[in-house]
Design an enzyme around this catalytic site. Structure first.
Site, PDB file in Angstrom:
ATOM      1  N   ASP A  86      23.681 -13.619  20.029  1.00 55.90           N
ATOM      2  CA  ASP A  86      22.717 -12.527  20.082  1.00 55.90           C
ATOM      3  C   ASP A  86      22.984 -11.785  21.382  1.00 55.90           C
ATOM      4  OD1 ASP A  86      20.519 -10.843  20.423  1.00 55.90           O
ATOM      5  OD2 ASP A  86      19.068 -12.301  19.695  1.00 55.90           O
ATOM      6  N   TYR A 177      29.398   7.707  18.897  1.00 51.19           N
ATOM      7  CA  TYR A 177      29.326   8.706  17.823  1.00 51.19           C
ATOM      8  C   TYR A 177      28.907  10.037  18.425  1.00 51.19           C
ATOM      9  CZ  TYR A 177      28.051  10.802  13.300  1.00 51.19           C
ATOM     10  OH  TYR A 177      27.952  11.621  12.206  1.00 51.19           O
ATOM     11  N   TYR A 187      19.851  10.218  12.363  1.00 44.62           N
ATOM     12  CA  TYR A 187      20.396   9.362  13.418  1.00 44.62           C
ATOM     13  C   TYR A 187      19.407   9.239  14.571  1.00 44.62           C
ATOM     14  CZ  TYR A 187      24.465   6.890  15.270  1.00 44.62           C
ATOM     15  OH  TYR A 187      25.329   5.925  15.691  1.00 44.62           O
ATOM     16  N   THR A 225      30.694   2.976   6.182  1.00 48.06           N
ATOM     17  CA  THR A 225      30.412   1.572   6.390  1.00 48.06           C
ATOM     18  C   THR A 225      29.186   1.193   5.567  1.00 48.06           C
ATOM     19  OG1 THR A 225      28.974   2.039   8.281  1.00 48.06           O
ATOM     20  CG2 THR A 225      31.321   1.696   8.737  1.00 48.06           C
TER      21      THR A 225
END
Length: 290
Positions: A86, A177, A187, A225
Site C-alpha cells: 500500500d 496526463y 478527470y 485501460t
C-alpha cells in the site's frame, strides 16, 4: 486475454525488431509499482523491462494480486518477486525495497505507476447511466486527500524510502496526463493530483542532483485501460484524439517504448522532464473534426 496479450509480446520479439532489442538492461534491477492488468501501461513497461534483460520486482494490492502473479508466471519469475504494498504505508514500501535490495542488489529503475480517484473525485458519470456526474464544487475533502496520497504524494514517499537502496545513476519514472494543464471533464480532482505529481518530479530531480539520480514523467495520451473504460465520454475523446493529434491515438506499447529510453543509459543526462507520448495532441489549440 491475459495469456493472449503475452503471446503477442513474444511474437513481436521473434519476428520484429523492437526497442527491446536495442536496449541492454542485463543485470539491471527494476521495482515497478502499479501493474493492474494486461491493459495497463505498467504491465507493458514491466514486460519490456524483463525482455530487455532487467530483473523486475512488482508490487500489488488486493484487487491486482492475481493479475500480477499471473504475469510473473508468464515471465517465469518466482512469486516472491512480488509483494503487497500500500503506497500510503511507508513501512510496506520500505520492506519491499529492502527485500529487493537483499535479493537482487541496488535498484536501478523505479516505475511509479499508481493512481486512484473515485467517482466523487474525478466527477464522471458511468456509461449508460442517467445519473449526472458529481459536481467539481462538491469533491469530498477526505476522498480527495486519499487520492492525492496515492496518486501524487506516494512518489515523494517512494523516493524518500528508496534513496538508500538506489544504484548510482538510477532512474525514477512516473506517469502523468495532460489534464494537469488543461480541462478534461471527467478527470476533475485527479487533474490536481497530476499537476502536483509533475511538480514533485521537478523538485525530486533537483534533490537528487548530487547522486546523479534522474527523475522524469511520461505524459501519456488517452489509452483504453480498464480504469479509463469505465468513464463516460472516453470513447468520444479517443475519436477526437484520432482526428486532432498529428500522429493519431497511441496505445500502451507506445508508452512502454518511451519508458525504455528512461530505463536505459540513453537518458543518463535527462532529468526533470515531462515527456509527452500522445501523438502530438498536447500541441493543438483546437480540436479538428473531419
Amino acid at each position: 486475454m491475459f495469456k493472449l496479450r503475452f503471446w503477442w509480446y513474444k511474437q513481436c520479439n521473434v519476428y520484429l525488431k523492437t526497442p527491446v532489442e536495442m536496449i541492454d538492461n542485463k543485470n539491471k534491477v527494476a521495482v515497478i509499482f502499479g501493474v493492474r492488468n494486461d491493459s495497463s501501461i505498467a504491465y507493458d513497461i514491466a514486460v519490456k523491462l524483463h525482455q530487455s534483460g532487467c530483473k523486475i520486482a512488482l508490487s500489488y494490492v488486493d484487487d491486482t494480486k492475481l493479475n500480477v502473479l499471473q504475469l510473473l508466471d508468464d515471465l517465469g519469475i518466482p512469486h516472491h518477486r512480488a509483494r503487497h504494498v500500500d503506497v500510503r504505508d511507508e513501512g510496506q514500501i520500505s520492506a519491499f525495497m529492502q527485500q529487493v535490495y537483499t535479493e537482487l542488489g541496488p535498484v536501478d529503475y523505479i516505475l511509479h505507476g499508481v493512481a486512484f480517484g473515485n467517482q466523487q473525485v474525478m466527477c464522471y458519470s458511468l456509461p449508460g447511466s442517467d445519473v449526472p456526474a458529481p459536481s467539481y464544487l462538491n469533491i469530498p475533502f477526505e476522498d480527495f486527500m486519499d487520492s492525492f496520497n496515492i496518486s501524487a504524494y506516494s512518489l515523494l514517499r517512494i523516493a524518500r524510502v528508496a534513496e538508500p537502496f538506489l544504484a548510482e545513476q538510477a532512474s525514477i519514472l512516473t506517469l502523468t496526463y495532460n489534464a494537469s494543464q488543461r480541462v478534461f471533464p471527467g478527470y476533475a480532482g485527479m487533474s490536481v493530483n497530476k499537476a502536483a505529481l509533475e511538480n514533485i518530479v521537478l523538485y525530486l530531480a533537483n534533490h537528487f542532483r548530487l547522486k546523479k539520480i534522474r527523475v522524469n514523467a511520461l505524459s501519456a495520451g488517452l489509452v483504453m485501460t480498464t480504469s479509463a473504460g469505465g468513464i463516460n465520454g472516453v470513447r468520444k475523446l479517443r475519436k477526437m484524439g484520432k482526428l486532432t493529434a498529428p500522429l493519431g491515438n497511441i496505445d500502451v506499447g507506445d508508452v512502454g517504448n518511451a519508458a525504455l529510453y528512461y530505463f536505459s543509459d540513453l537518458s543518463k543526462k535527462v532529468t526533470g522532464n515531462i515527456h509527452f507520448v500522445d501523438g502530438g495532441f498536447n500541441i493543438m489549440g483546437v480540436a479538428i473534426d473531419e
